[in-house]
Design an enzyme around this catalytic site. Structure first.
Site, short mmCIF file in Angstrom:
data_model
loop_
_atom_site.label_atom_id
_atom_site.label_comp_id
_atom_site.label_asym_id
_atom_site.label_seq_id
_atom_site.Cartn_x
_atom_site.Cartn_y
_atom_site.Cartn_z
N HIS A 275 0.82 -1.21 0.00
CA HIS A 275 0.00 0.00 0.00
C HIS A 275 0.86 1.25 0.00
CE1 HIS A 275 -3.19 -2.66 2.08
NE2 HIS A 275 -2.94 -3.00 0.85
N CYS B 178 -5.10 0.33 -19.88
CA CYS B 178 -4.71 1.12 -18.70
C CYS B 178 -3.70 0.44 -17.79
CB CYS B 178 -5.95 1.53 -17.91
SG CYS B 178 -6.86 0.16 -17.22
C1 PEP Z 1 -4.28 -3.72 -14.46
O1 PEP Z 1 -4.42 -4.84 -13.97
O2 PEP Z 1 -3.64 -3.50 -15.51
C2 PEP Z 1 -4.85 -2.53 -13.80
C3 PEP Z 1 -4.83 -1.36 -14.38
O3 PEP Z 1 -5.36 -2.70 -12.57
P1 PEP Z 1 -4.47 -2.86 -11.25
O4 PEP Z 1 -3.04 -2.62 -11.64
O5 PEP Z 1 -5.00 -1.88 -10.29
O6 PEP Z 1 -4.74 -4.29 -10.90
#
Ligand code: PEP
Ligand code: MG
Length: 747
Positions: free
Chosen positions: A364, A677
């Site tokens: 975190h 993303c």
């Molecule tokens: C991902 O898995 O690419 C994502 C954007 O979500 P997180 O990194 O928060 O799991």
């Protein structure tokens, strides 16, 4: 205890105290100390070996071995019996040294005449400083009392070394904590920072390792432990209704604070002549030595609790507070063993960089450091023992390297690099308002990832066209209890206000796997990444999901709203969640709340399965966003948190890019907007290839927008696509070499 050992030992420590107070220079003092110890222990030989660098021990003083060997005899860590003591941090006691495991004959010392050998480590709070050895001609094993007495002496030597009592000519006698060191860890947040060390938990300085009056020291210890116990009980009282993890730690504190064994060992140390502080430190050092050998995470945590408790006790005894009276330097680089997200947020943006001895890329604290864009290096062994408050320090978050008390040449090379980066930033600022259109006319939408209010100012600075991923779980993770709906409403409202009409994609709570809420019952799972997480938790705990949806709808209050569900593995999960959205809207309408002007509900494609969902899914979903971090870990079956495998597979692997192309095709058949993303969207070459595969929206960290845009503006996607197709045709594993070659040829 052997008759007289206690008084002998106390007498010896008394003489050491006089030595410490004397005006003598380091070498002279060491020589006299070896003489005193040999005399007191009635051994023919006493030698002190100190580290001259991290790996090499040097004989620095001896009584009984050949004086010519002083500053000549050296051994590597692990080499010979002395090296064995240093490496293991454990005592070696043998009646027949030449036949003992690892013995190495050092002819210049003349030690072949001595049969018995007792070596004890000289260490302070896990920092290895040297080895203290006594030897005798007579073949005998040293008694437990003699070993104990020598350990106490070694402890005093460690404190004397810390206080600079052995400083003199030569590398092994150079003062501690003044040499420059380069330490390597793992990069967790990129960027470079130069500043001065700010220890989250400053070292306690013990100026009186030897007791003048053991009775008084016993009393001081008893009083301090009593104060500690009362303090722990108070903390427990206050936290009764708090989260279970915190309670567990406090219970462990209480257990240790009342431990008879701990108390007895410290009392014995004092009886042998140590001061109360030095006795606490001696036990703490030993606990740290054990900690470095324990692999069981639960036991490690408990040993860490004992370590924290010892620090508290030392603060009570020395009267040195947490802040140690020092002021936060203007350019603070935080150095800590570990830090919680709440503490880190309190420091906030005042920090220039962070260096953690433990920590992890998925913790975190790392998430917060990333959100605040503070360079962070984790897993930097020894940093908390090496660094002192105020030390000059350079943090290279790109490569995971830390330079402590750097040489001038290192500083200037580092500053050159930072200046180059600043120049690049200026270049990026000049294209901030330029729309991202590639040479062949493709318009790419560059948006940013966010998770805290603190991120929002970047929307303006970076030139991002919106927020492509707002990770709502961060607000849940940094608290000790579930946030209230009203708190969420006002938080989401502020996010939308700050976005000033730009689109914000709110991702619903993505917890589970590495993101564990401290206040939710923790379910132990064999494979958390494949377990009860994200939308799976949301669909099983509808109350939390509804509360969040309500908060989002109310925050929008007539403005456009975009919601995205994480980790959708099959169409039905999306449908159920969407049904929940519709139900919540109906309820809100009935309650008289204003509904959003427009509403989009999307799904994150993070498991390969969703790419093969029926066409109907792509028709009904408002948009799809590829969570590349998760998708890649499942595509290659390589844990994104596991250092052994996380960098093993290239995003530009032909199979992975072909898979991305397939998802682009599926979405374009139904005209479903698609974005990417994951972290890869923020890496310029990866972003270029993703765009060449047909991705038109990329969401990344704000700092990546400039570099990605700069490359896209001067690229021709059709040309890149052809290079990828050719590499695929040639049967290459990754298109990276071909793309890099092309980029080089383009200048
Ligand atoms: C991902 O898995 O690419 C994502 C954007 O979500 P997180 O990194 O928060 O799991
Ligand atoms: Mg994910």
């Amino acid at each position: 205890m052997v008759d007289g050992t206690e008084t002998e030992s106390r007498k010896l420590l008394g003489r050491l105290r006089e030595e410490m107070a004397s005006e003598a220079a380091g070498q002279e003092r060491l020589d006299r100390i070896t003489h005193l110890i040999a005399d007191s222990i009635r051994a023919e030989v006493c030698s002190i070996y100190l580290f001259r660098d991290e790996e090499t021990l040097e004989l620095c003083a001896t009584e009984g071995l050949s004086p010519e060997a002083v500053h000549k005899t050296r051994m590597r860590m692990g080499e010979g019996l002395v090296g064995r003591v240093a490496k293991s941090g454990k005592v070696v006691n043998t009646a027949d040294a030449p036949s003992a495991k690892g013995f190495r004959y050092m002819p210049e010392t003349g030690e072949e005449r001595f049969s018995s050998f007792l070596g004890v480590p000289v260490q302070r709070l896990g920092e290895k400083l040297g080895v203290l050895v006594v030897q005798s001609r007579e073949a005998r094993k040293f008694s437990a009392d003699e070993i104990y007495a020598l350990e106490v002496v070694a402890m005093v030597l460690a404190e004397m070394a810390e206080l600079g009592a052995f400083v003199g000519e030569g590398a092994a006698l150079s003062p501690l904590h003044q040499q420059s060191v380069q330490l390597t860890g793992g990069p967790a947040q990129e960027g470079s920072a130069e500043g001065h060390v700010w220890l989250h938990e400053p070292r306690v300085v013990v100026t009186n390792p030897i007791a003048e009056d053991p009775h008084r020291e016993q009393e001081r210890l008893t009083e301090a432990v009593e104060e500690l116990r009362v303090g722990v009980d108070k903390m427990l009282e206050i936290s009764r209704d708090g989260d279970t993890e915190q309670l567990q730690v406090l219970e462990a504190y209480r257990m240790f604070a009342n431990s008879k064994g701990w108390m007895r060992r410290m009392e014995e140390d004092i009886a042998l002549g140590l001061s109360a502080e030095a006795a606490v430190e001696k036990e703490q050092s030993q606990a740290r030595a054990r900690m470095s050998q324990v692999t069981d995470p639960y036991l490690r945590e408990r040993l860490a609790d004992l370590d924290d408790l010892s620090n508290r006790l030392l603060r009570i005894l020395t009267g040195q507070g947490n802040a140690n009276g020092a002021d936060l330097p203007p350019d603070p680089i935080l150095v800590a063993r570990n830090i919680g997200p709440g503490d880190l947020l309190e420091y906030g943006r005042s920090l220039k960089g962070i260096v953690l001895e433990e920590g992890s890329v998925g913790s975190h604290a790392t998430i917060v450091a990333r959100a605040l864009a503070i360079p962070l290096v984790v897993h930097v062994g020894r940093i908390t023992t090496e660094a002192l408050n105020g030390d000059h320090i350079l943090v290279d978050g790109d490569n995971g390297v830390v330079h402590l008390r750097p040489e001038d040449t290192v500083v200037s090379a580092f500053r050159d690099k930072v200046a180059m980066q600043a120049k690049a930033q200026e270049r990026y600022a000049s294209i901030r308002e330029t729309p991202t259109v590639t040479r062949d006319g493709a318009r790419i939408n560059l948006v940013m990832n966010a998770g805290l209010m603190a991120d929002l100012p970047s929307l303006g600075h970076s030139g991002a066209e919106g927020v492509g991923l707002f990770r709502t779980e961060l607000q849940f993770l940094i608290r000790n209890q579930m946030p209230k709906r009203s708190e969420l409403v006002s938080q989401y409202q502020r996010v939308l206000d700050a976005a000033g009409g730009k689109r914000v994609v709110f991702r619903t709570l993505d917890i589970g796997s590495d993101k564990v809420l401290p206040y939710m019952k923790h379910v132990a799972e064999p494979n958390p990444a494949l377990g009860w997480r994200a939308i799976r938790v949301g669909l099983d705990k509808r109350g939390v999901m509804r509360m969040q949806l309500q908060a989002l709808l109310r925050a929008a209050n007539g403005r456009p709203l975009t919601i995205m569900f994480p980790f959708v593995a099959q169409a039905e999960e999306y449908r159920e969640a969407r049904w929940e959205v519709n139900k919540t809207i109906e309820r809100e309408k009935r309650l008289g709340h204003v509904l959003p002007e427009t509403l989009e509900v999307g799904a994150m494609l993070e498991t390969p399965s969703l790419a093969f969902a029926p066409q109907k899914f792509f028709d009904e979903v408002d948009f799809v966003s590829i969570g590349g971090n998760d998708l890649k870990q499942f595509f290659f079956a390589a844990d994104r948190e596991n250092e052994l495998v996380r960098r093993r597979y290239d995003t530009l692997n032909v199979s992975f890019l072909t898979f991305i192309e397939r998802i682009v095709e599926r979405c374009s058949t139904s005209d479903t907007p698609l974005s990417f993303c994951g972290e890869d969207a923020g890496r310029p070459v990866e972003a270029l290839c993703l765009a060449a595969m047909g991705m038109r929206t990329l969401s990344m960290r704000p700092a990546s927008i400039g570099p990605v845009k700069s490359l896209l503006l001067r690229s021709d996607l059709l040309a890149v696509r052809k290079i990828i197709a050719d590499a695929r045709h040639r049967g290459e594993q990754s298109v990276r070499p071909a793309v890099m070659e092309w980029l080089r040829s383009q200048g």
